[in-house]
Design a protein around this motif. Structure first.
Motif, PDB file in Angstrom:
ATOM      1  N   GLU A  59       1.021  -1.168   0.063  1.00 15.31           N
ATOM      2  CA  GLU A  59       0.046  -0.103  -0.080  1.00 15.31           C
ATOM      3  C   GLU A  59       0.810   1.265   0.044  1.00 15.31           C
ATOM      4  O   GLU A  59       0.555   2.113  -0.642  1.00 15.31           O
ATOM      5  CB  GLU A  59      -0.891  -0.059   1.193  1.00 15.31           C
ATOM      6  N   LYS A  60       1.993   1.329   0.906  1.00 11.87           N
ATOM      7  CA  LYS A  60       2.826   2.368   0.755  1.00 11.87           C
ATOM      8  C   LYS A  60       3.666   2.471  -0.532  1.00 11.87           C
ATOM      9  O   LYS A  60       3.752   3.693  -1.227  1.00 11.87           O
ATOM     10  CB  LYS A  60       3.904   2.263   2.072  1.00 11.87           C
ATOM     11  N   ARG A  61       3.971   1.447  -0.998  1.00  7.66           N
ATOM     12  CA  ARG A  61       4.492   1.595  -2.510  1.00  7.66           C
ATOM     13  C   ARG A  61       3.518   2.479  -3.562  1.00  7.66           C
ATOM     14  O   ARG A  61       3.941   3.326  -4.283  1.00  7.66           O
ATOM     15  CB  ARG A  61       4.994   0.256  -2.942  1.00  7.66           C
ATOM     16  N   TYR A  62       2.275   1.921  -3.560  1.00  8.44           N
ATOM     17  CA  TYR A  62       1.352   2.623  -4.158  1.00  8.44           C
ATOM     18  C   TYR A  62       1.188   3.814  -3.853  1.00  8.44           C
ATOM     19  O   TYR A  62       0.915   4.824  -4.986  1.00  8.44           O
ATOM     20  CB  TYR A  62      -0.084   1.779  -4.232  1.00  8.44           C
ATOM     21  N   ASP A  63       1.542   4.399  -2.615  1.00 12.68           N
ATOM     22  CA  ASP A  63       1.159   5.943  -2.257  1.00 12.68           C
ATOM     23  C   ASP A  63       2.338   6.443  -2.872  1.00 12.68           C
ATOM     24  O   ASP A  63       2.191   7.631  -3.389  1.00 12.68           O
ATOM     25  CB  ASP A  63       1.158   5.851  -0.670  1.00 12.68           C
TER      26      ASP A  63
END
Length: 211
Positions: A194-198
């Motif tokens: 999720e943080k990668r996508y952010d």
């Protein structure tokens, strides 16, 4: 899913892996990196890899606060998909990223580096529906088809929509559409999907605003 849920990726890895040290070079799983092997130490490294499991990784060299250089502790295990040796002993190699790894220690430093490695698992903290929403939002932010290669961009977007693994899509977009090395570094080292996508979404939005 809870915070201990992880990626399904299970590509088998050796416990040790040769390392090719390059500055600001980032390979992501699922992506291809063309390399020209000409230094003697890397000719030896390539010969070693071809005789064993056909794998090596990129050790990304980054400047540290004291003015020297360090290697990132995270890399991507690479599988040699093609290798063409020239008459002068140099080689053209196509390296395919297969899985994030942690570089733990050095088993060998000369004539080329061999690291002790372990898989770096991806953490997924939310439901798959939300992850797929992030995937779709990222694909919607790709450059407009009318402004770059028309049909090629439309075909690429359609092909990426069909990929069921959102982690793979994130890595492909990070490799091909992120140009700032500091952002690529963050995307490679971040264990949480999720943080990668952010990070990816922020970068794609920035590029779109600058266009």
């Amino acid at each position: 899913m809870d915070s201990s849920s992880q990626s399904h990726c299970s590509f088998p890895l050796p416990d040790t892996m040769p390392v090719m040290v390059l500055g600001d070079c980032y390979l992501f799983p699922g992506c291809l990196l063309p390399l020209f092997i000409f230094e003697e130490r890397y000719r030896l490294m390539l010969a070693h890899a071809l005789k064993t499991d056909r794998m090596f990784c990129i050790g990304t060299r980054v400047k540290n606060d004291s003015g020297g250089y360090d290697l990132l502790p995270v890399s991507t295990a690479g599988l040699i998909r093609a290798c063409k040796k020239q008459e002068d002993g140099t080689s053209h190699v196509m390296l395919q990223g297969v899985r994030r790894i942690q570089l733990n220690s050095w088993q060998q430093e000369k004539p080329f580096v061999i690291a002790n490695v372990q898989p770096l698992e991806t953490i997924i903290e939310t439901e798959s529906a939300y992850i797929n929403e992030l995937k779709d939002r990222s694909l919607d932010l790709l450059p407009d088809a009318a402004s770059c290669a028309g049909d090629s961009m439309r075909n690429l977007r359609a092909a990426l929509h069909k990929i069921e693994c959102p982690e793979l899509v994130c890595d492909i977009l990070s490799y091909h559409f992120v140009r700032r090395s500091t952002t690529q570094r963050s995307l490679l080292m971040e264990p949480c999907l999720e943080k990668r996508y952010d990070i990816l979404l922020s970068e794609l939005e920035r590029v779109q605003e600058d266009a």
